[in-house]
Write a protein that holds these residues in place. Structure first.
Motif, PDB file in Angstrom:
ATOM      1  N   GLN A 127      -8.445  21.898  35.947  1.00 60.77           N
ATOM      2  CA  GLN A 127      -8.756  21.510  34.573  1.00 60.77           C
ATOM      3  C   GLN A 127     -10.127  20.871  34.444  1.00 60.77           C
ATOM      4  OE1 GLN A 127      -5.505  19.475  32.422  1.00 60.77           O
ATOM      5  NE2 GLN A 127      -4.256  19.788  34.241  1.00 60.77           N
TER       6      GLN A 127
ATOM      7  N   GLN B  72      -4.558  24.715  33.175  1.00 61.37           N
ATOM      8  CA  GLN B  72      -3.708  23.538  33.123  1.00 61.37           C
ATOM      9  C   GLN B  72      -2.369  23.706  33.818  1.00 61.37           C
ATOM     10  OE1 GLN B  72      -3.335  22.581  28.966  1.00 61.37           O
ATOM     11  NE2 GLN B  72      -5.496  21.999  28.750  1.00 61.37           N
TER      12      GLN B  72
ATOM     13  N   LEU C  38      -8.866  32.257  24.671  1.00 65.11           N
ATOM     14  CA  LEU C  38      -9.116  30.862  25.036  1.00 65.11           C
ATOM     15  C   LEU C  38      -7.820  30.115  25.315  1.00 65.11           C
ATOM     16  CD1 LEU C  38     -11.981  29.990  22.527  1.00 65.11           C
ATOM     17  CD2 LEU C  38     -12.161  30.041  25.021  1.00 65.11           C
ATOM     18  N   GLU C  39      -6.796  30.374  24.536  1.00 65.97           N
ATOM     19  CA  GLU C  39      -5.501  29.719  24.762  1.00 65.97           C
ATOM     20  C   GLU C  39      -4.929  30.111  26.116  1.00 65.97           C
ATOM     21  OE1 GLU C  39      -3.298  31.023  21.385  1.00 65.97           O
ATOM     22  OE2 GLU C  39      -4.020  29.401  20.081  1.00 65.97           O
TER      23      GLU C  39
ATOM     24  N   SER D 226     -12.321  26.046  26.645  1.00 68.14           N
ATOM     25  CA  SER D 226     -11.131  25.557  25.959  1.00 68.14           C
ATOM     26  C   SER D 226     -11.134  26.090  24.534  1.00 68.14           C
ATOM     27  CB  SER D 226     -11.102  24.026  25.947  1.00 68.14           C
ATOM     28  OG  SER D 226     -12.117  23.518  25.094  1.00 68.14           O
ATOM     29  N   CYS D 227     -10.061  25.849  23.814  1.00 68.92           N
ATOM     30  CA  CYS D 227      -9.956  26.351  22.438  1.00 68.92           C
ATOM     31  C   CYS D 227     -11.051  25.794  21.534  1.00 68.92           C
ATOM     32  CB  CYS D 227      -8.574  26.021  21.868  1.00 68.92           C
ATOM     33  SG  CYS D 227      -7.226  26.953  22.649  1.00 68.92           S
TER      34      CYS D 227
ATOM     35  N   GLU E  83      -7.006  28.340  28.807  1.00 71.88           N
ATOM     36  CA  GLU E  83      -6.670  26.921  28.848  1.00 71.88           C
ATOM     37  C   GLU E  83      -5.337  26.698  29.562  1.00 71.88           C
ATOM     38  OE1 GLU E  83      -5.996  24.594  25.082  1.00 71.88           O
ATOM     39  OE2 GLU E  83      -8.044  23.935  25.536  1.00 71.88           O
TER      40      GLU E  83
END
Length: 375
Positions: free
Chosen positions: A323, A52, A44-45, A12-13, A48
């Motif tokens: 997630q 999600q 990372l964004e 994740s970020c 993520e």
């Protein structure tokens, strides 16, 4: 090292500092993590968002996993859902052309490299890195193979059944690649590290913009460049051997930058996938036996030392939605039909009674068996 201390999870970020440390530790031509905080945050964004997103998979998704040992990040690995989503994914394909002269009664078989995009659309394994102190443990096995259980678990997110991975080719400590110097640099007028920075990774369409469409005759290259084709950088040996034991094949494709081997296979041919089972986590009261929802194929089971008994064998274990995906190593309590998942593994995976967990026998090279012992 105790294998129970390992846990693989989505990045994740918040993991930017750990990813910066990993990127700084890699060498030229290894992995796909730039040493640039802005680009790493963007990576990372994207990861993520891929984990999600509830939208129908487009193929643009890119997943990144981190491996923890007692809560400390010690490695990473990734998956690109579709190689060449925005542009064609280029490789060199090894071929041999036969030239013959009747008058001279001479026939020559010439090794050539053909620029191709055969692997466009394949699922791509990327970004493998493990801290050196853990290279001789069982940690790299979990880091690499857990990705295959993720692909199996969320098959609807991956359009193609073909999986590929680019292995790093020969280069020195300064990033000098003999193959790139003999081929790519002639057309790009830039060094190997510079070309990687410009393209932000390997096998981008800019390669095809300037590279010749005609075959590259290997015999015309300098001997050092010829010798480097299909050869591994030393740090690529570990991930290569893991994938080779899984069932990945080599020799057909090499990377367009450094001529490192590109391995490929179909998902259902891989050992981890063929031997995987989907089980239901039991209630901890009374240790109810696991319910099997997907038996391993007989060919895969026969190759495992645990085919006659689950007791004492080590397993890759993966559970959770995208997630909350988690993967670890563990053993089953009991034997045969009475085997059950212990409380420790359930806790590490965040499982409750009735949750689905995928397991696959952890098959190691003989020399690595000791690394799976506790202690």
């Amino acid at each position: 090292m105790n294998p129970h201390d390992l846990l693989l999870r989505p990045a994740s970020c918040a993991d930017l500092p750990a990813l910066e440390r990993i990127a700084a530790s890699s060498v030229h031509g290894i992995g796909s993590l730039p040493q640039d905080p802005v680009k790493l945050r963007r990576r990372l964004e994207h990861a993520e968002q891929s984990f999600q997103s509830e939208d129908v998979a487009s193929g643009e998704e890119s997943y990144l996993f981190l491996l923890e040992h007692q809560g400390r990040v010690i490695g990473c690995s990734g998956i690109a859902a579709s190689a060449g989503f925005h542009e064609r994914f280029y490789s060199y394909r090894n071929e041999f052309m036969v030239h013959a002269s009747r008058g001279l009664r001479v026939t020559r078989r010439m090794h050539t490299l053909h620029l191709c995009h055969d692997l466009t659309g394949s699922t791509l394994l990327t970004s493998f890195y493990i801290e050196p102190e853990f290279e001789t443990t069982v940690a790299p096995e979990l880091l690499s193979r857990a990705r295959l259980l993720f692909i199996r678990r969320f098959a609807d997110r991956f359009a193609g059944s073909r999986i590929a991975a680019e292995m790093p080719g020969v280069s020195d400590e300064h990033g000098h690649s003999p193959f790139w110097s003999a081929v790519g640099e002639r057309f790009f007028k830039m060094s190997y590290p510079e070309a990687e920075r410009v393209s932000e990774g390997r096998s981008k369409s800019l390669i095809a913009d300037l590279m010749p469409r005609t075959p590259v005759y290997v015999g015309l290259l300098p001997p050092v460049a010829q010798m480097s084709i299909g050869q591994l950088h030393p740090v690529g040996e570990l991930p290569f051997q893991i994938l080779f034991r899984e069932g990945f094949e080599t020799d057909t494709y090499v990377d367009v930058f450094d001529a490192g081997p590109t391995v490929a296979a179909h998902l259902d041919q891989l050992q981890t996938v063929r031997s995987a089972q989907t089980l239901t986590a039991p209630a901890l009261d009374g240790r109810a036996p696991l319910a099997v929802h997907g038996a391993a194929s007989s060919s895969a089971s026969s190759s495992s030392s645990s085919s006659s008994s689950l007791s004492g064998a080590w397993y890759l274990m993966a559970a959770g939605d995208r997630q909350a995906f988690r993967a670890t190593l563990g053993q089953l309590d009991g034997e045969g039909a009475g085997a059950s998942l212990g409380a420790d593994a359930m806790h590490r995976l965040g499982l409750a009674a009735g949750d689905q967990v995928d397991i696959a026998p952890l098959q190691l090279a003989d020399a690595s068996q000791e690394s799976c012992h506790e202690g």
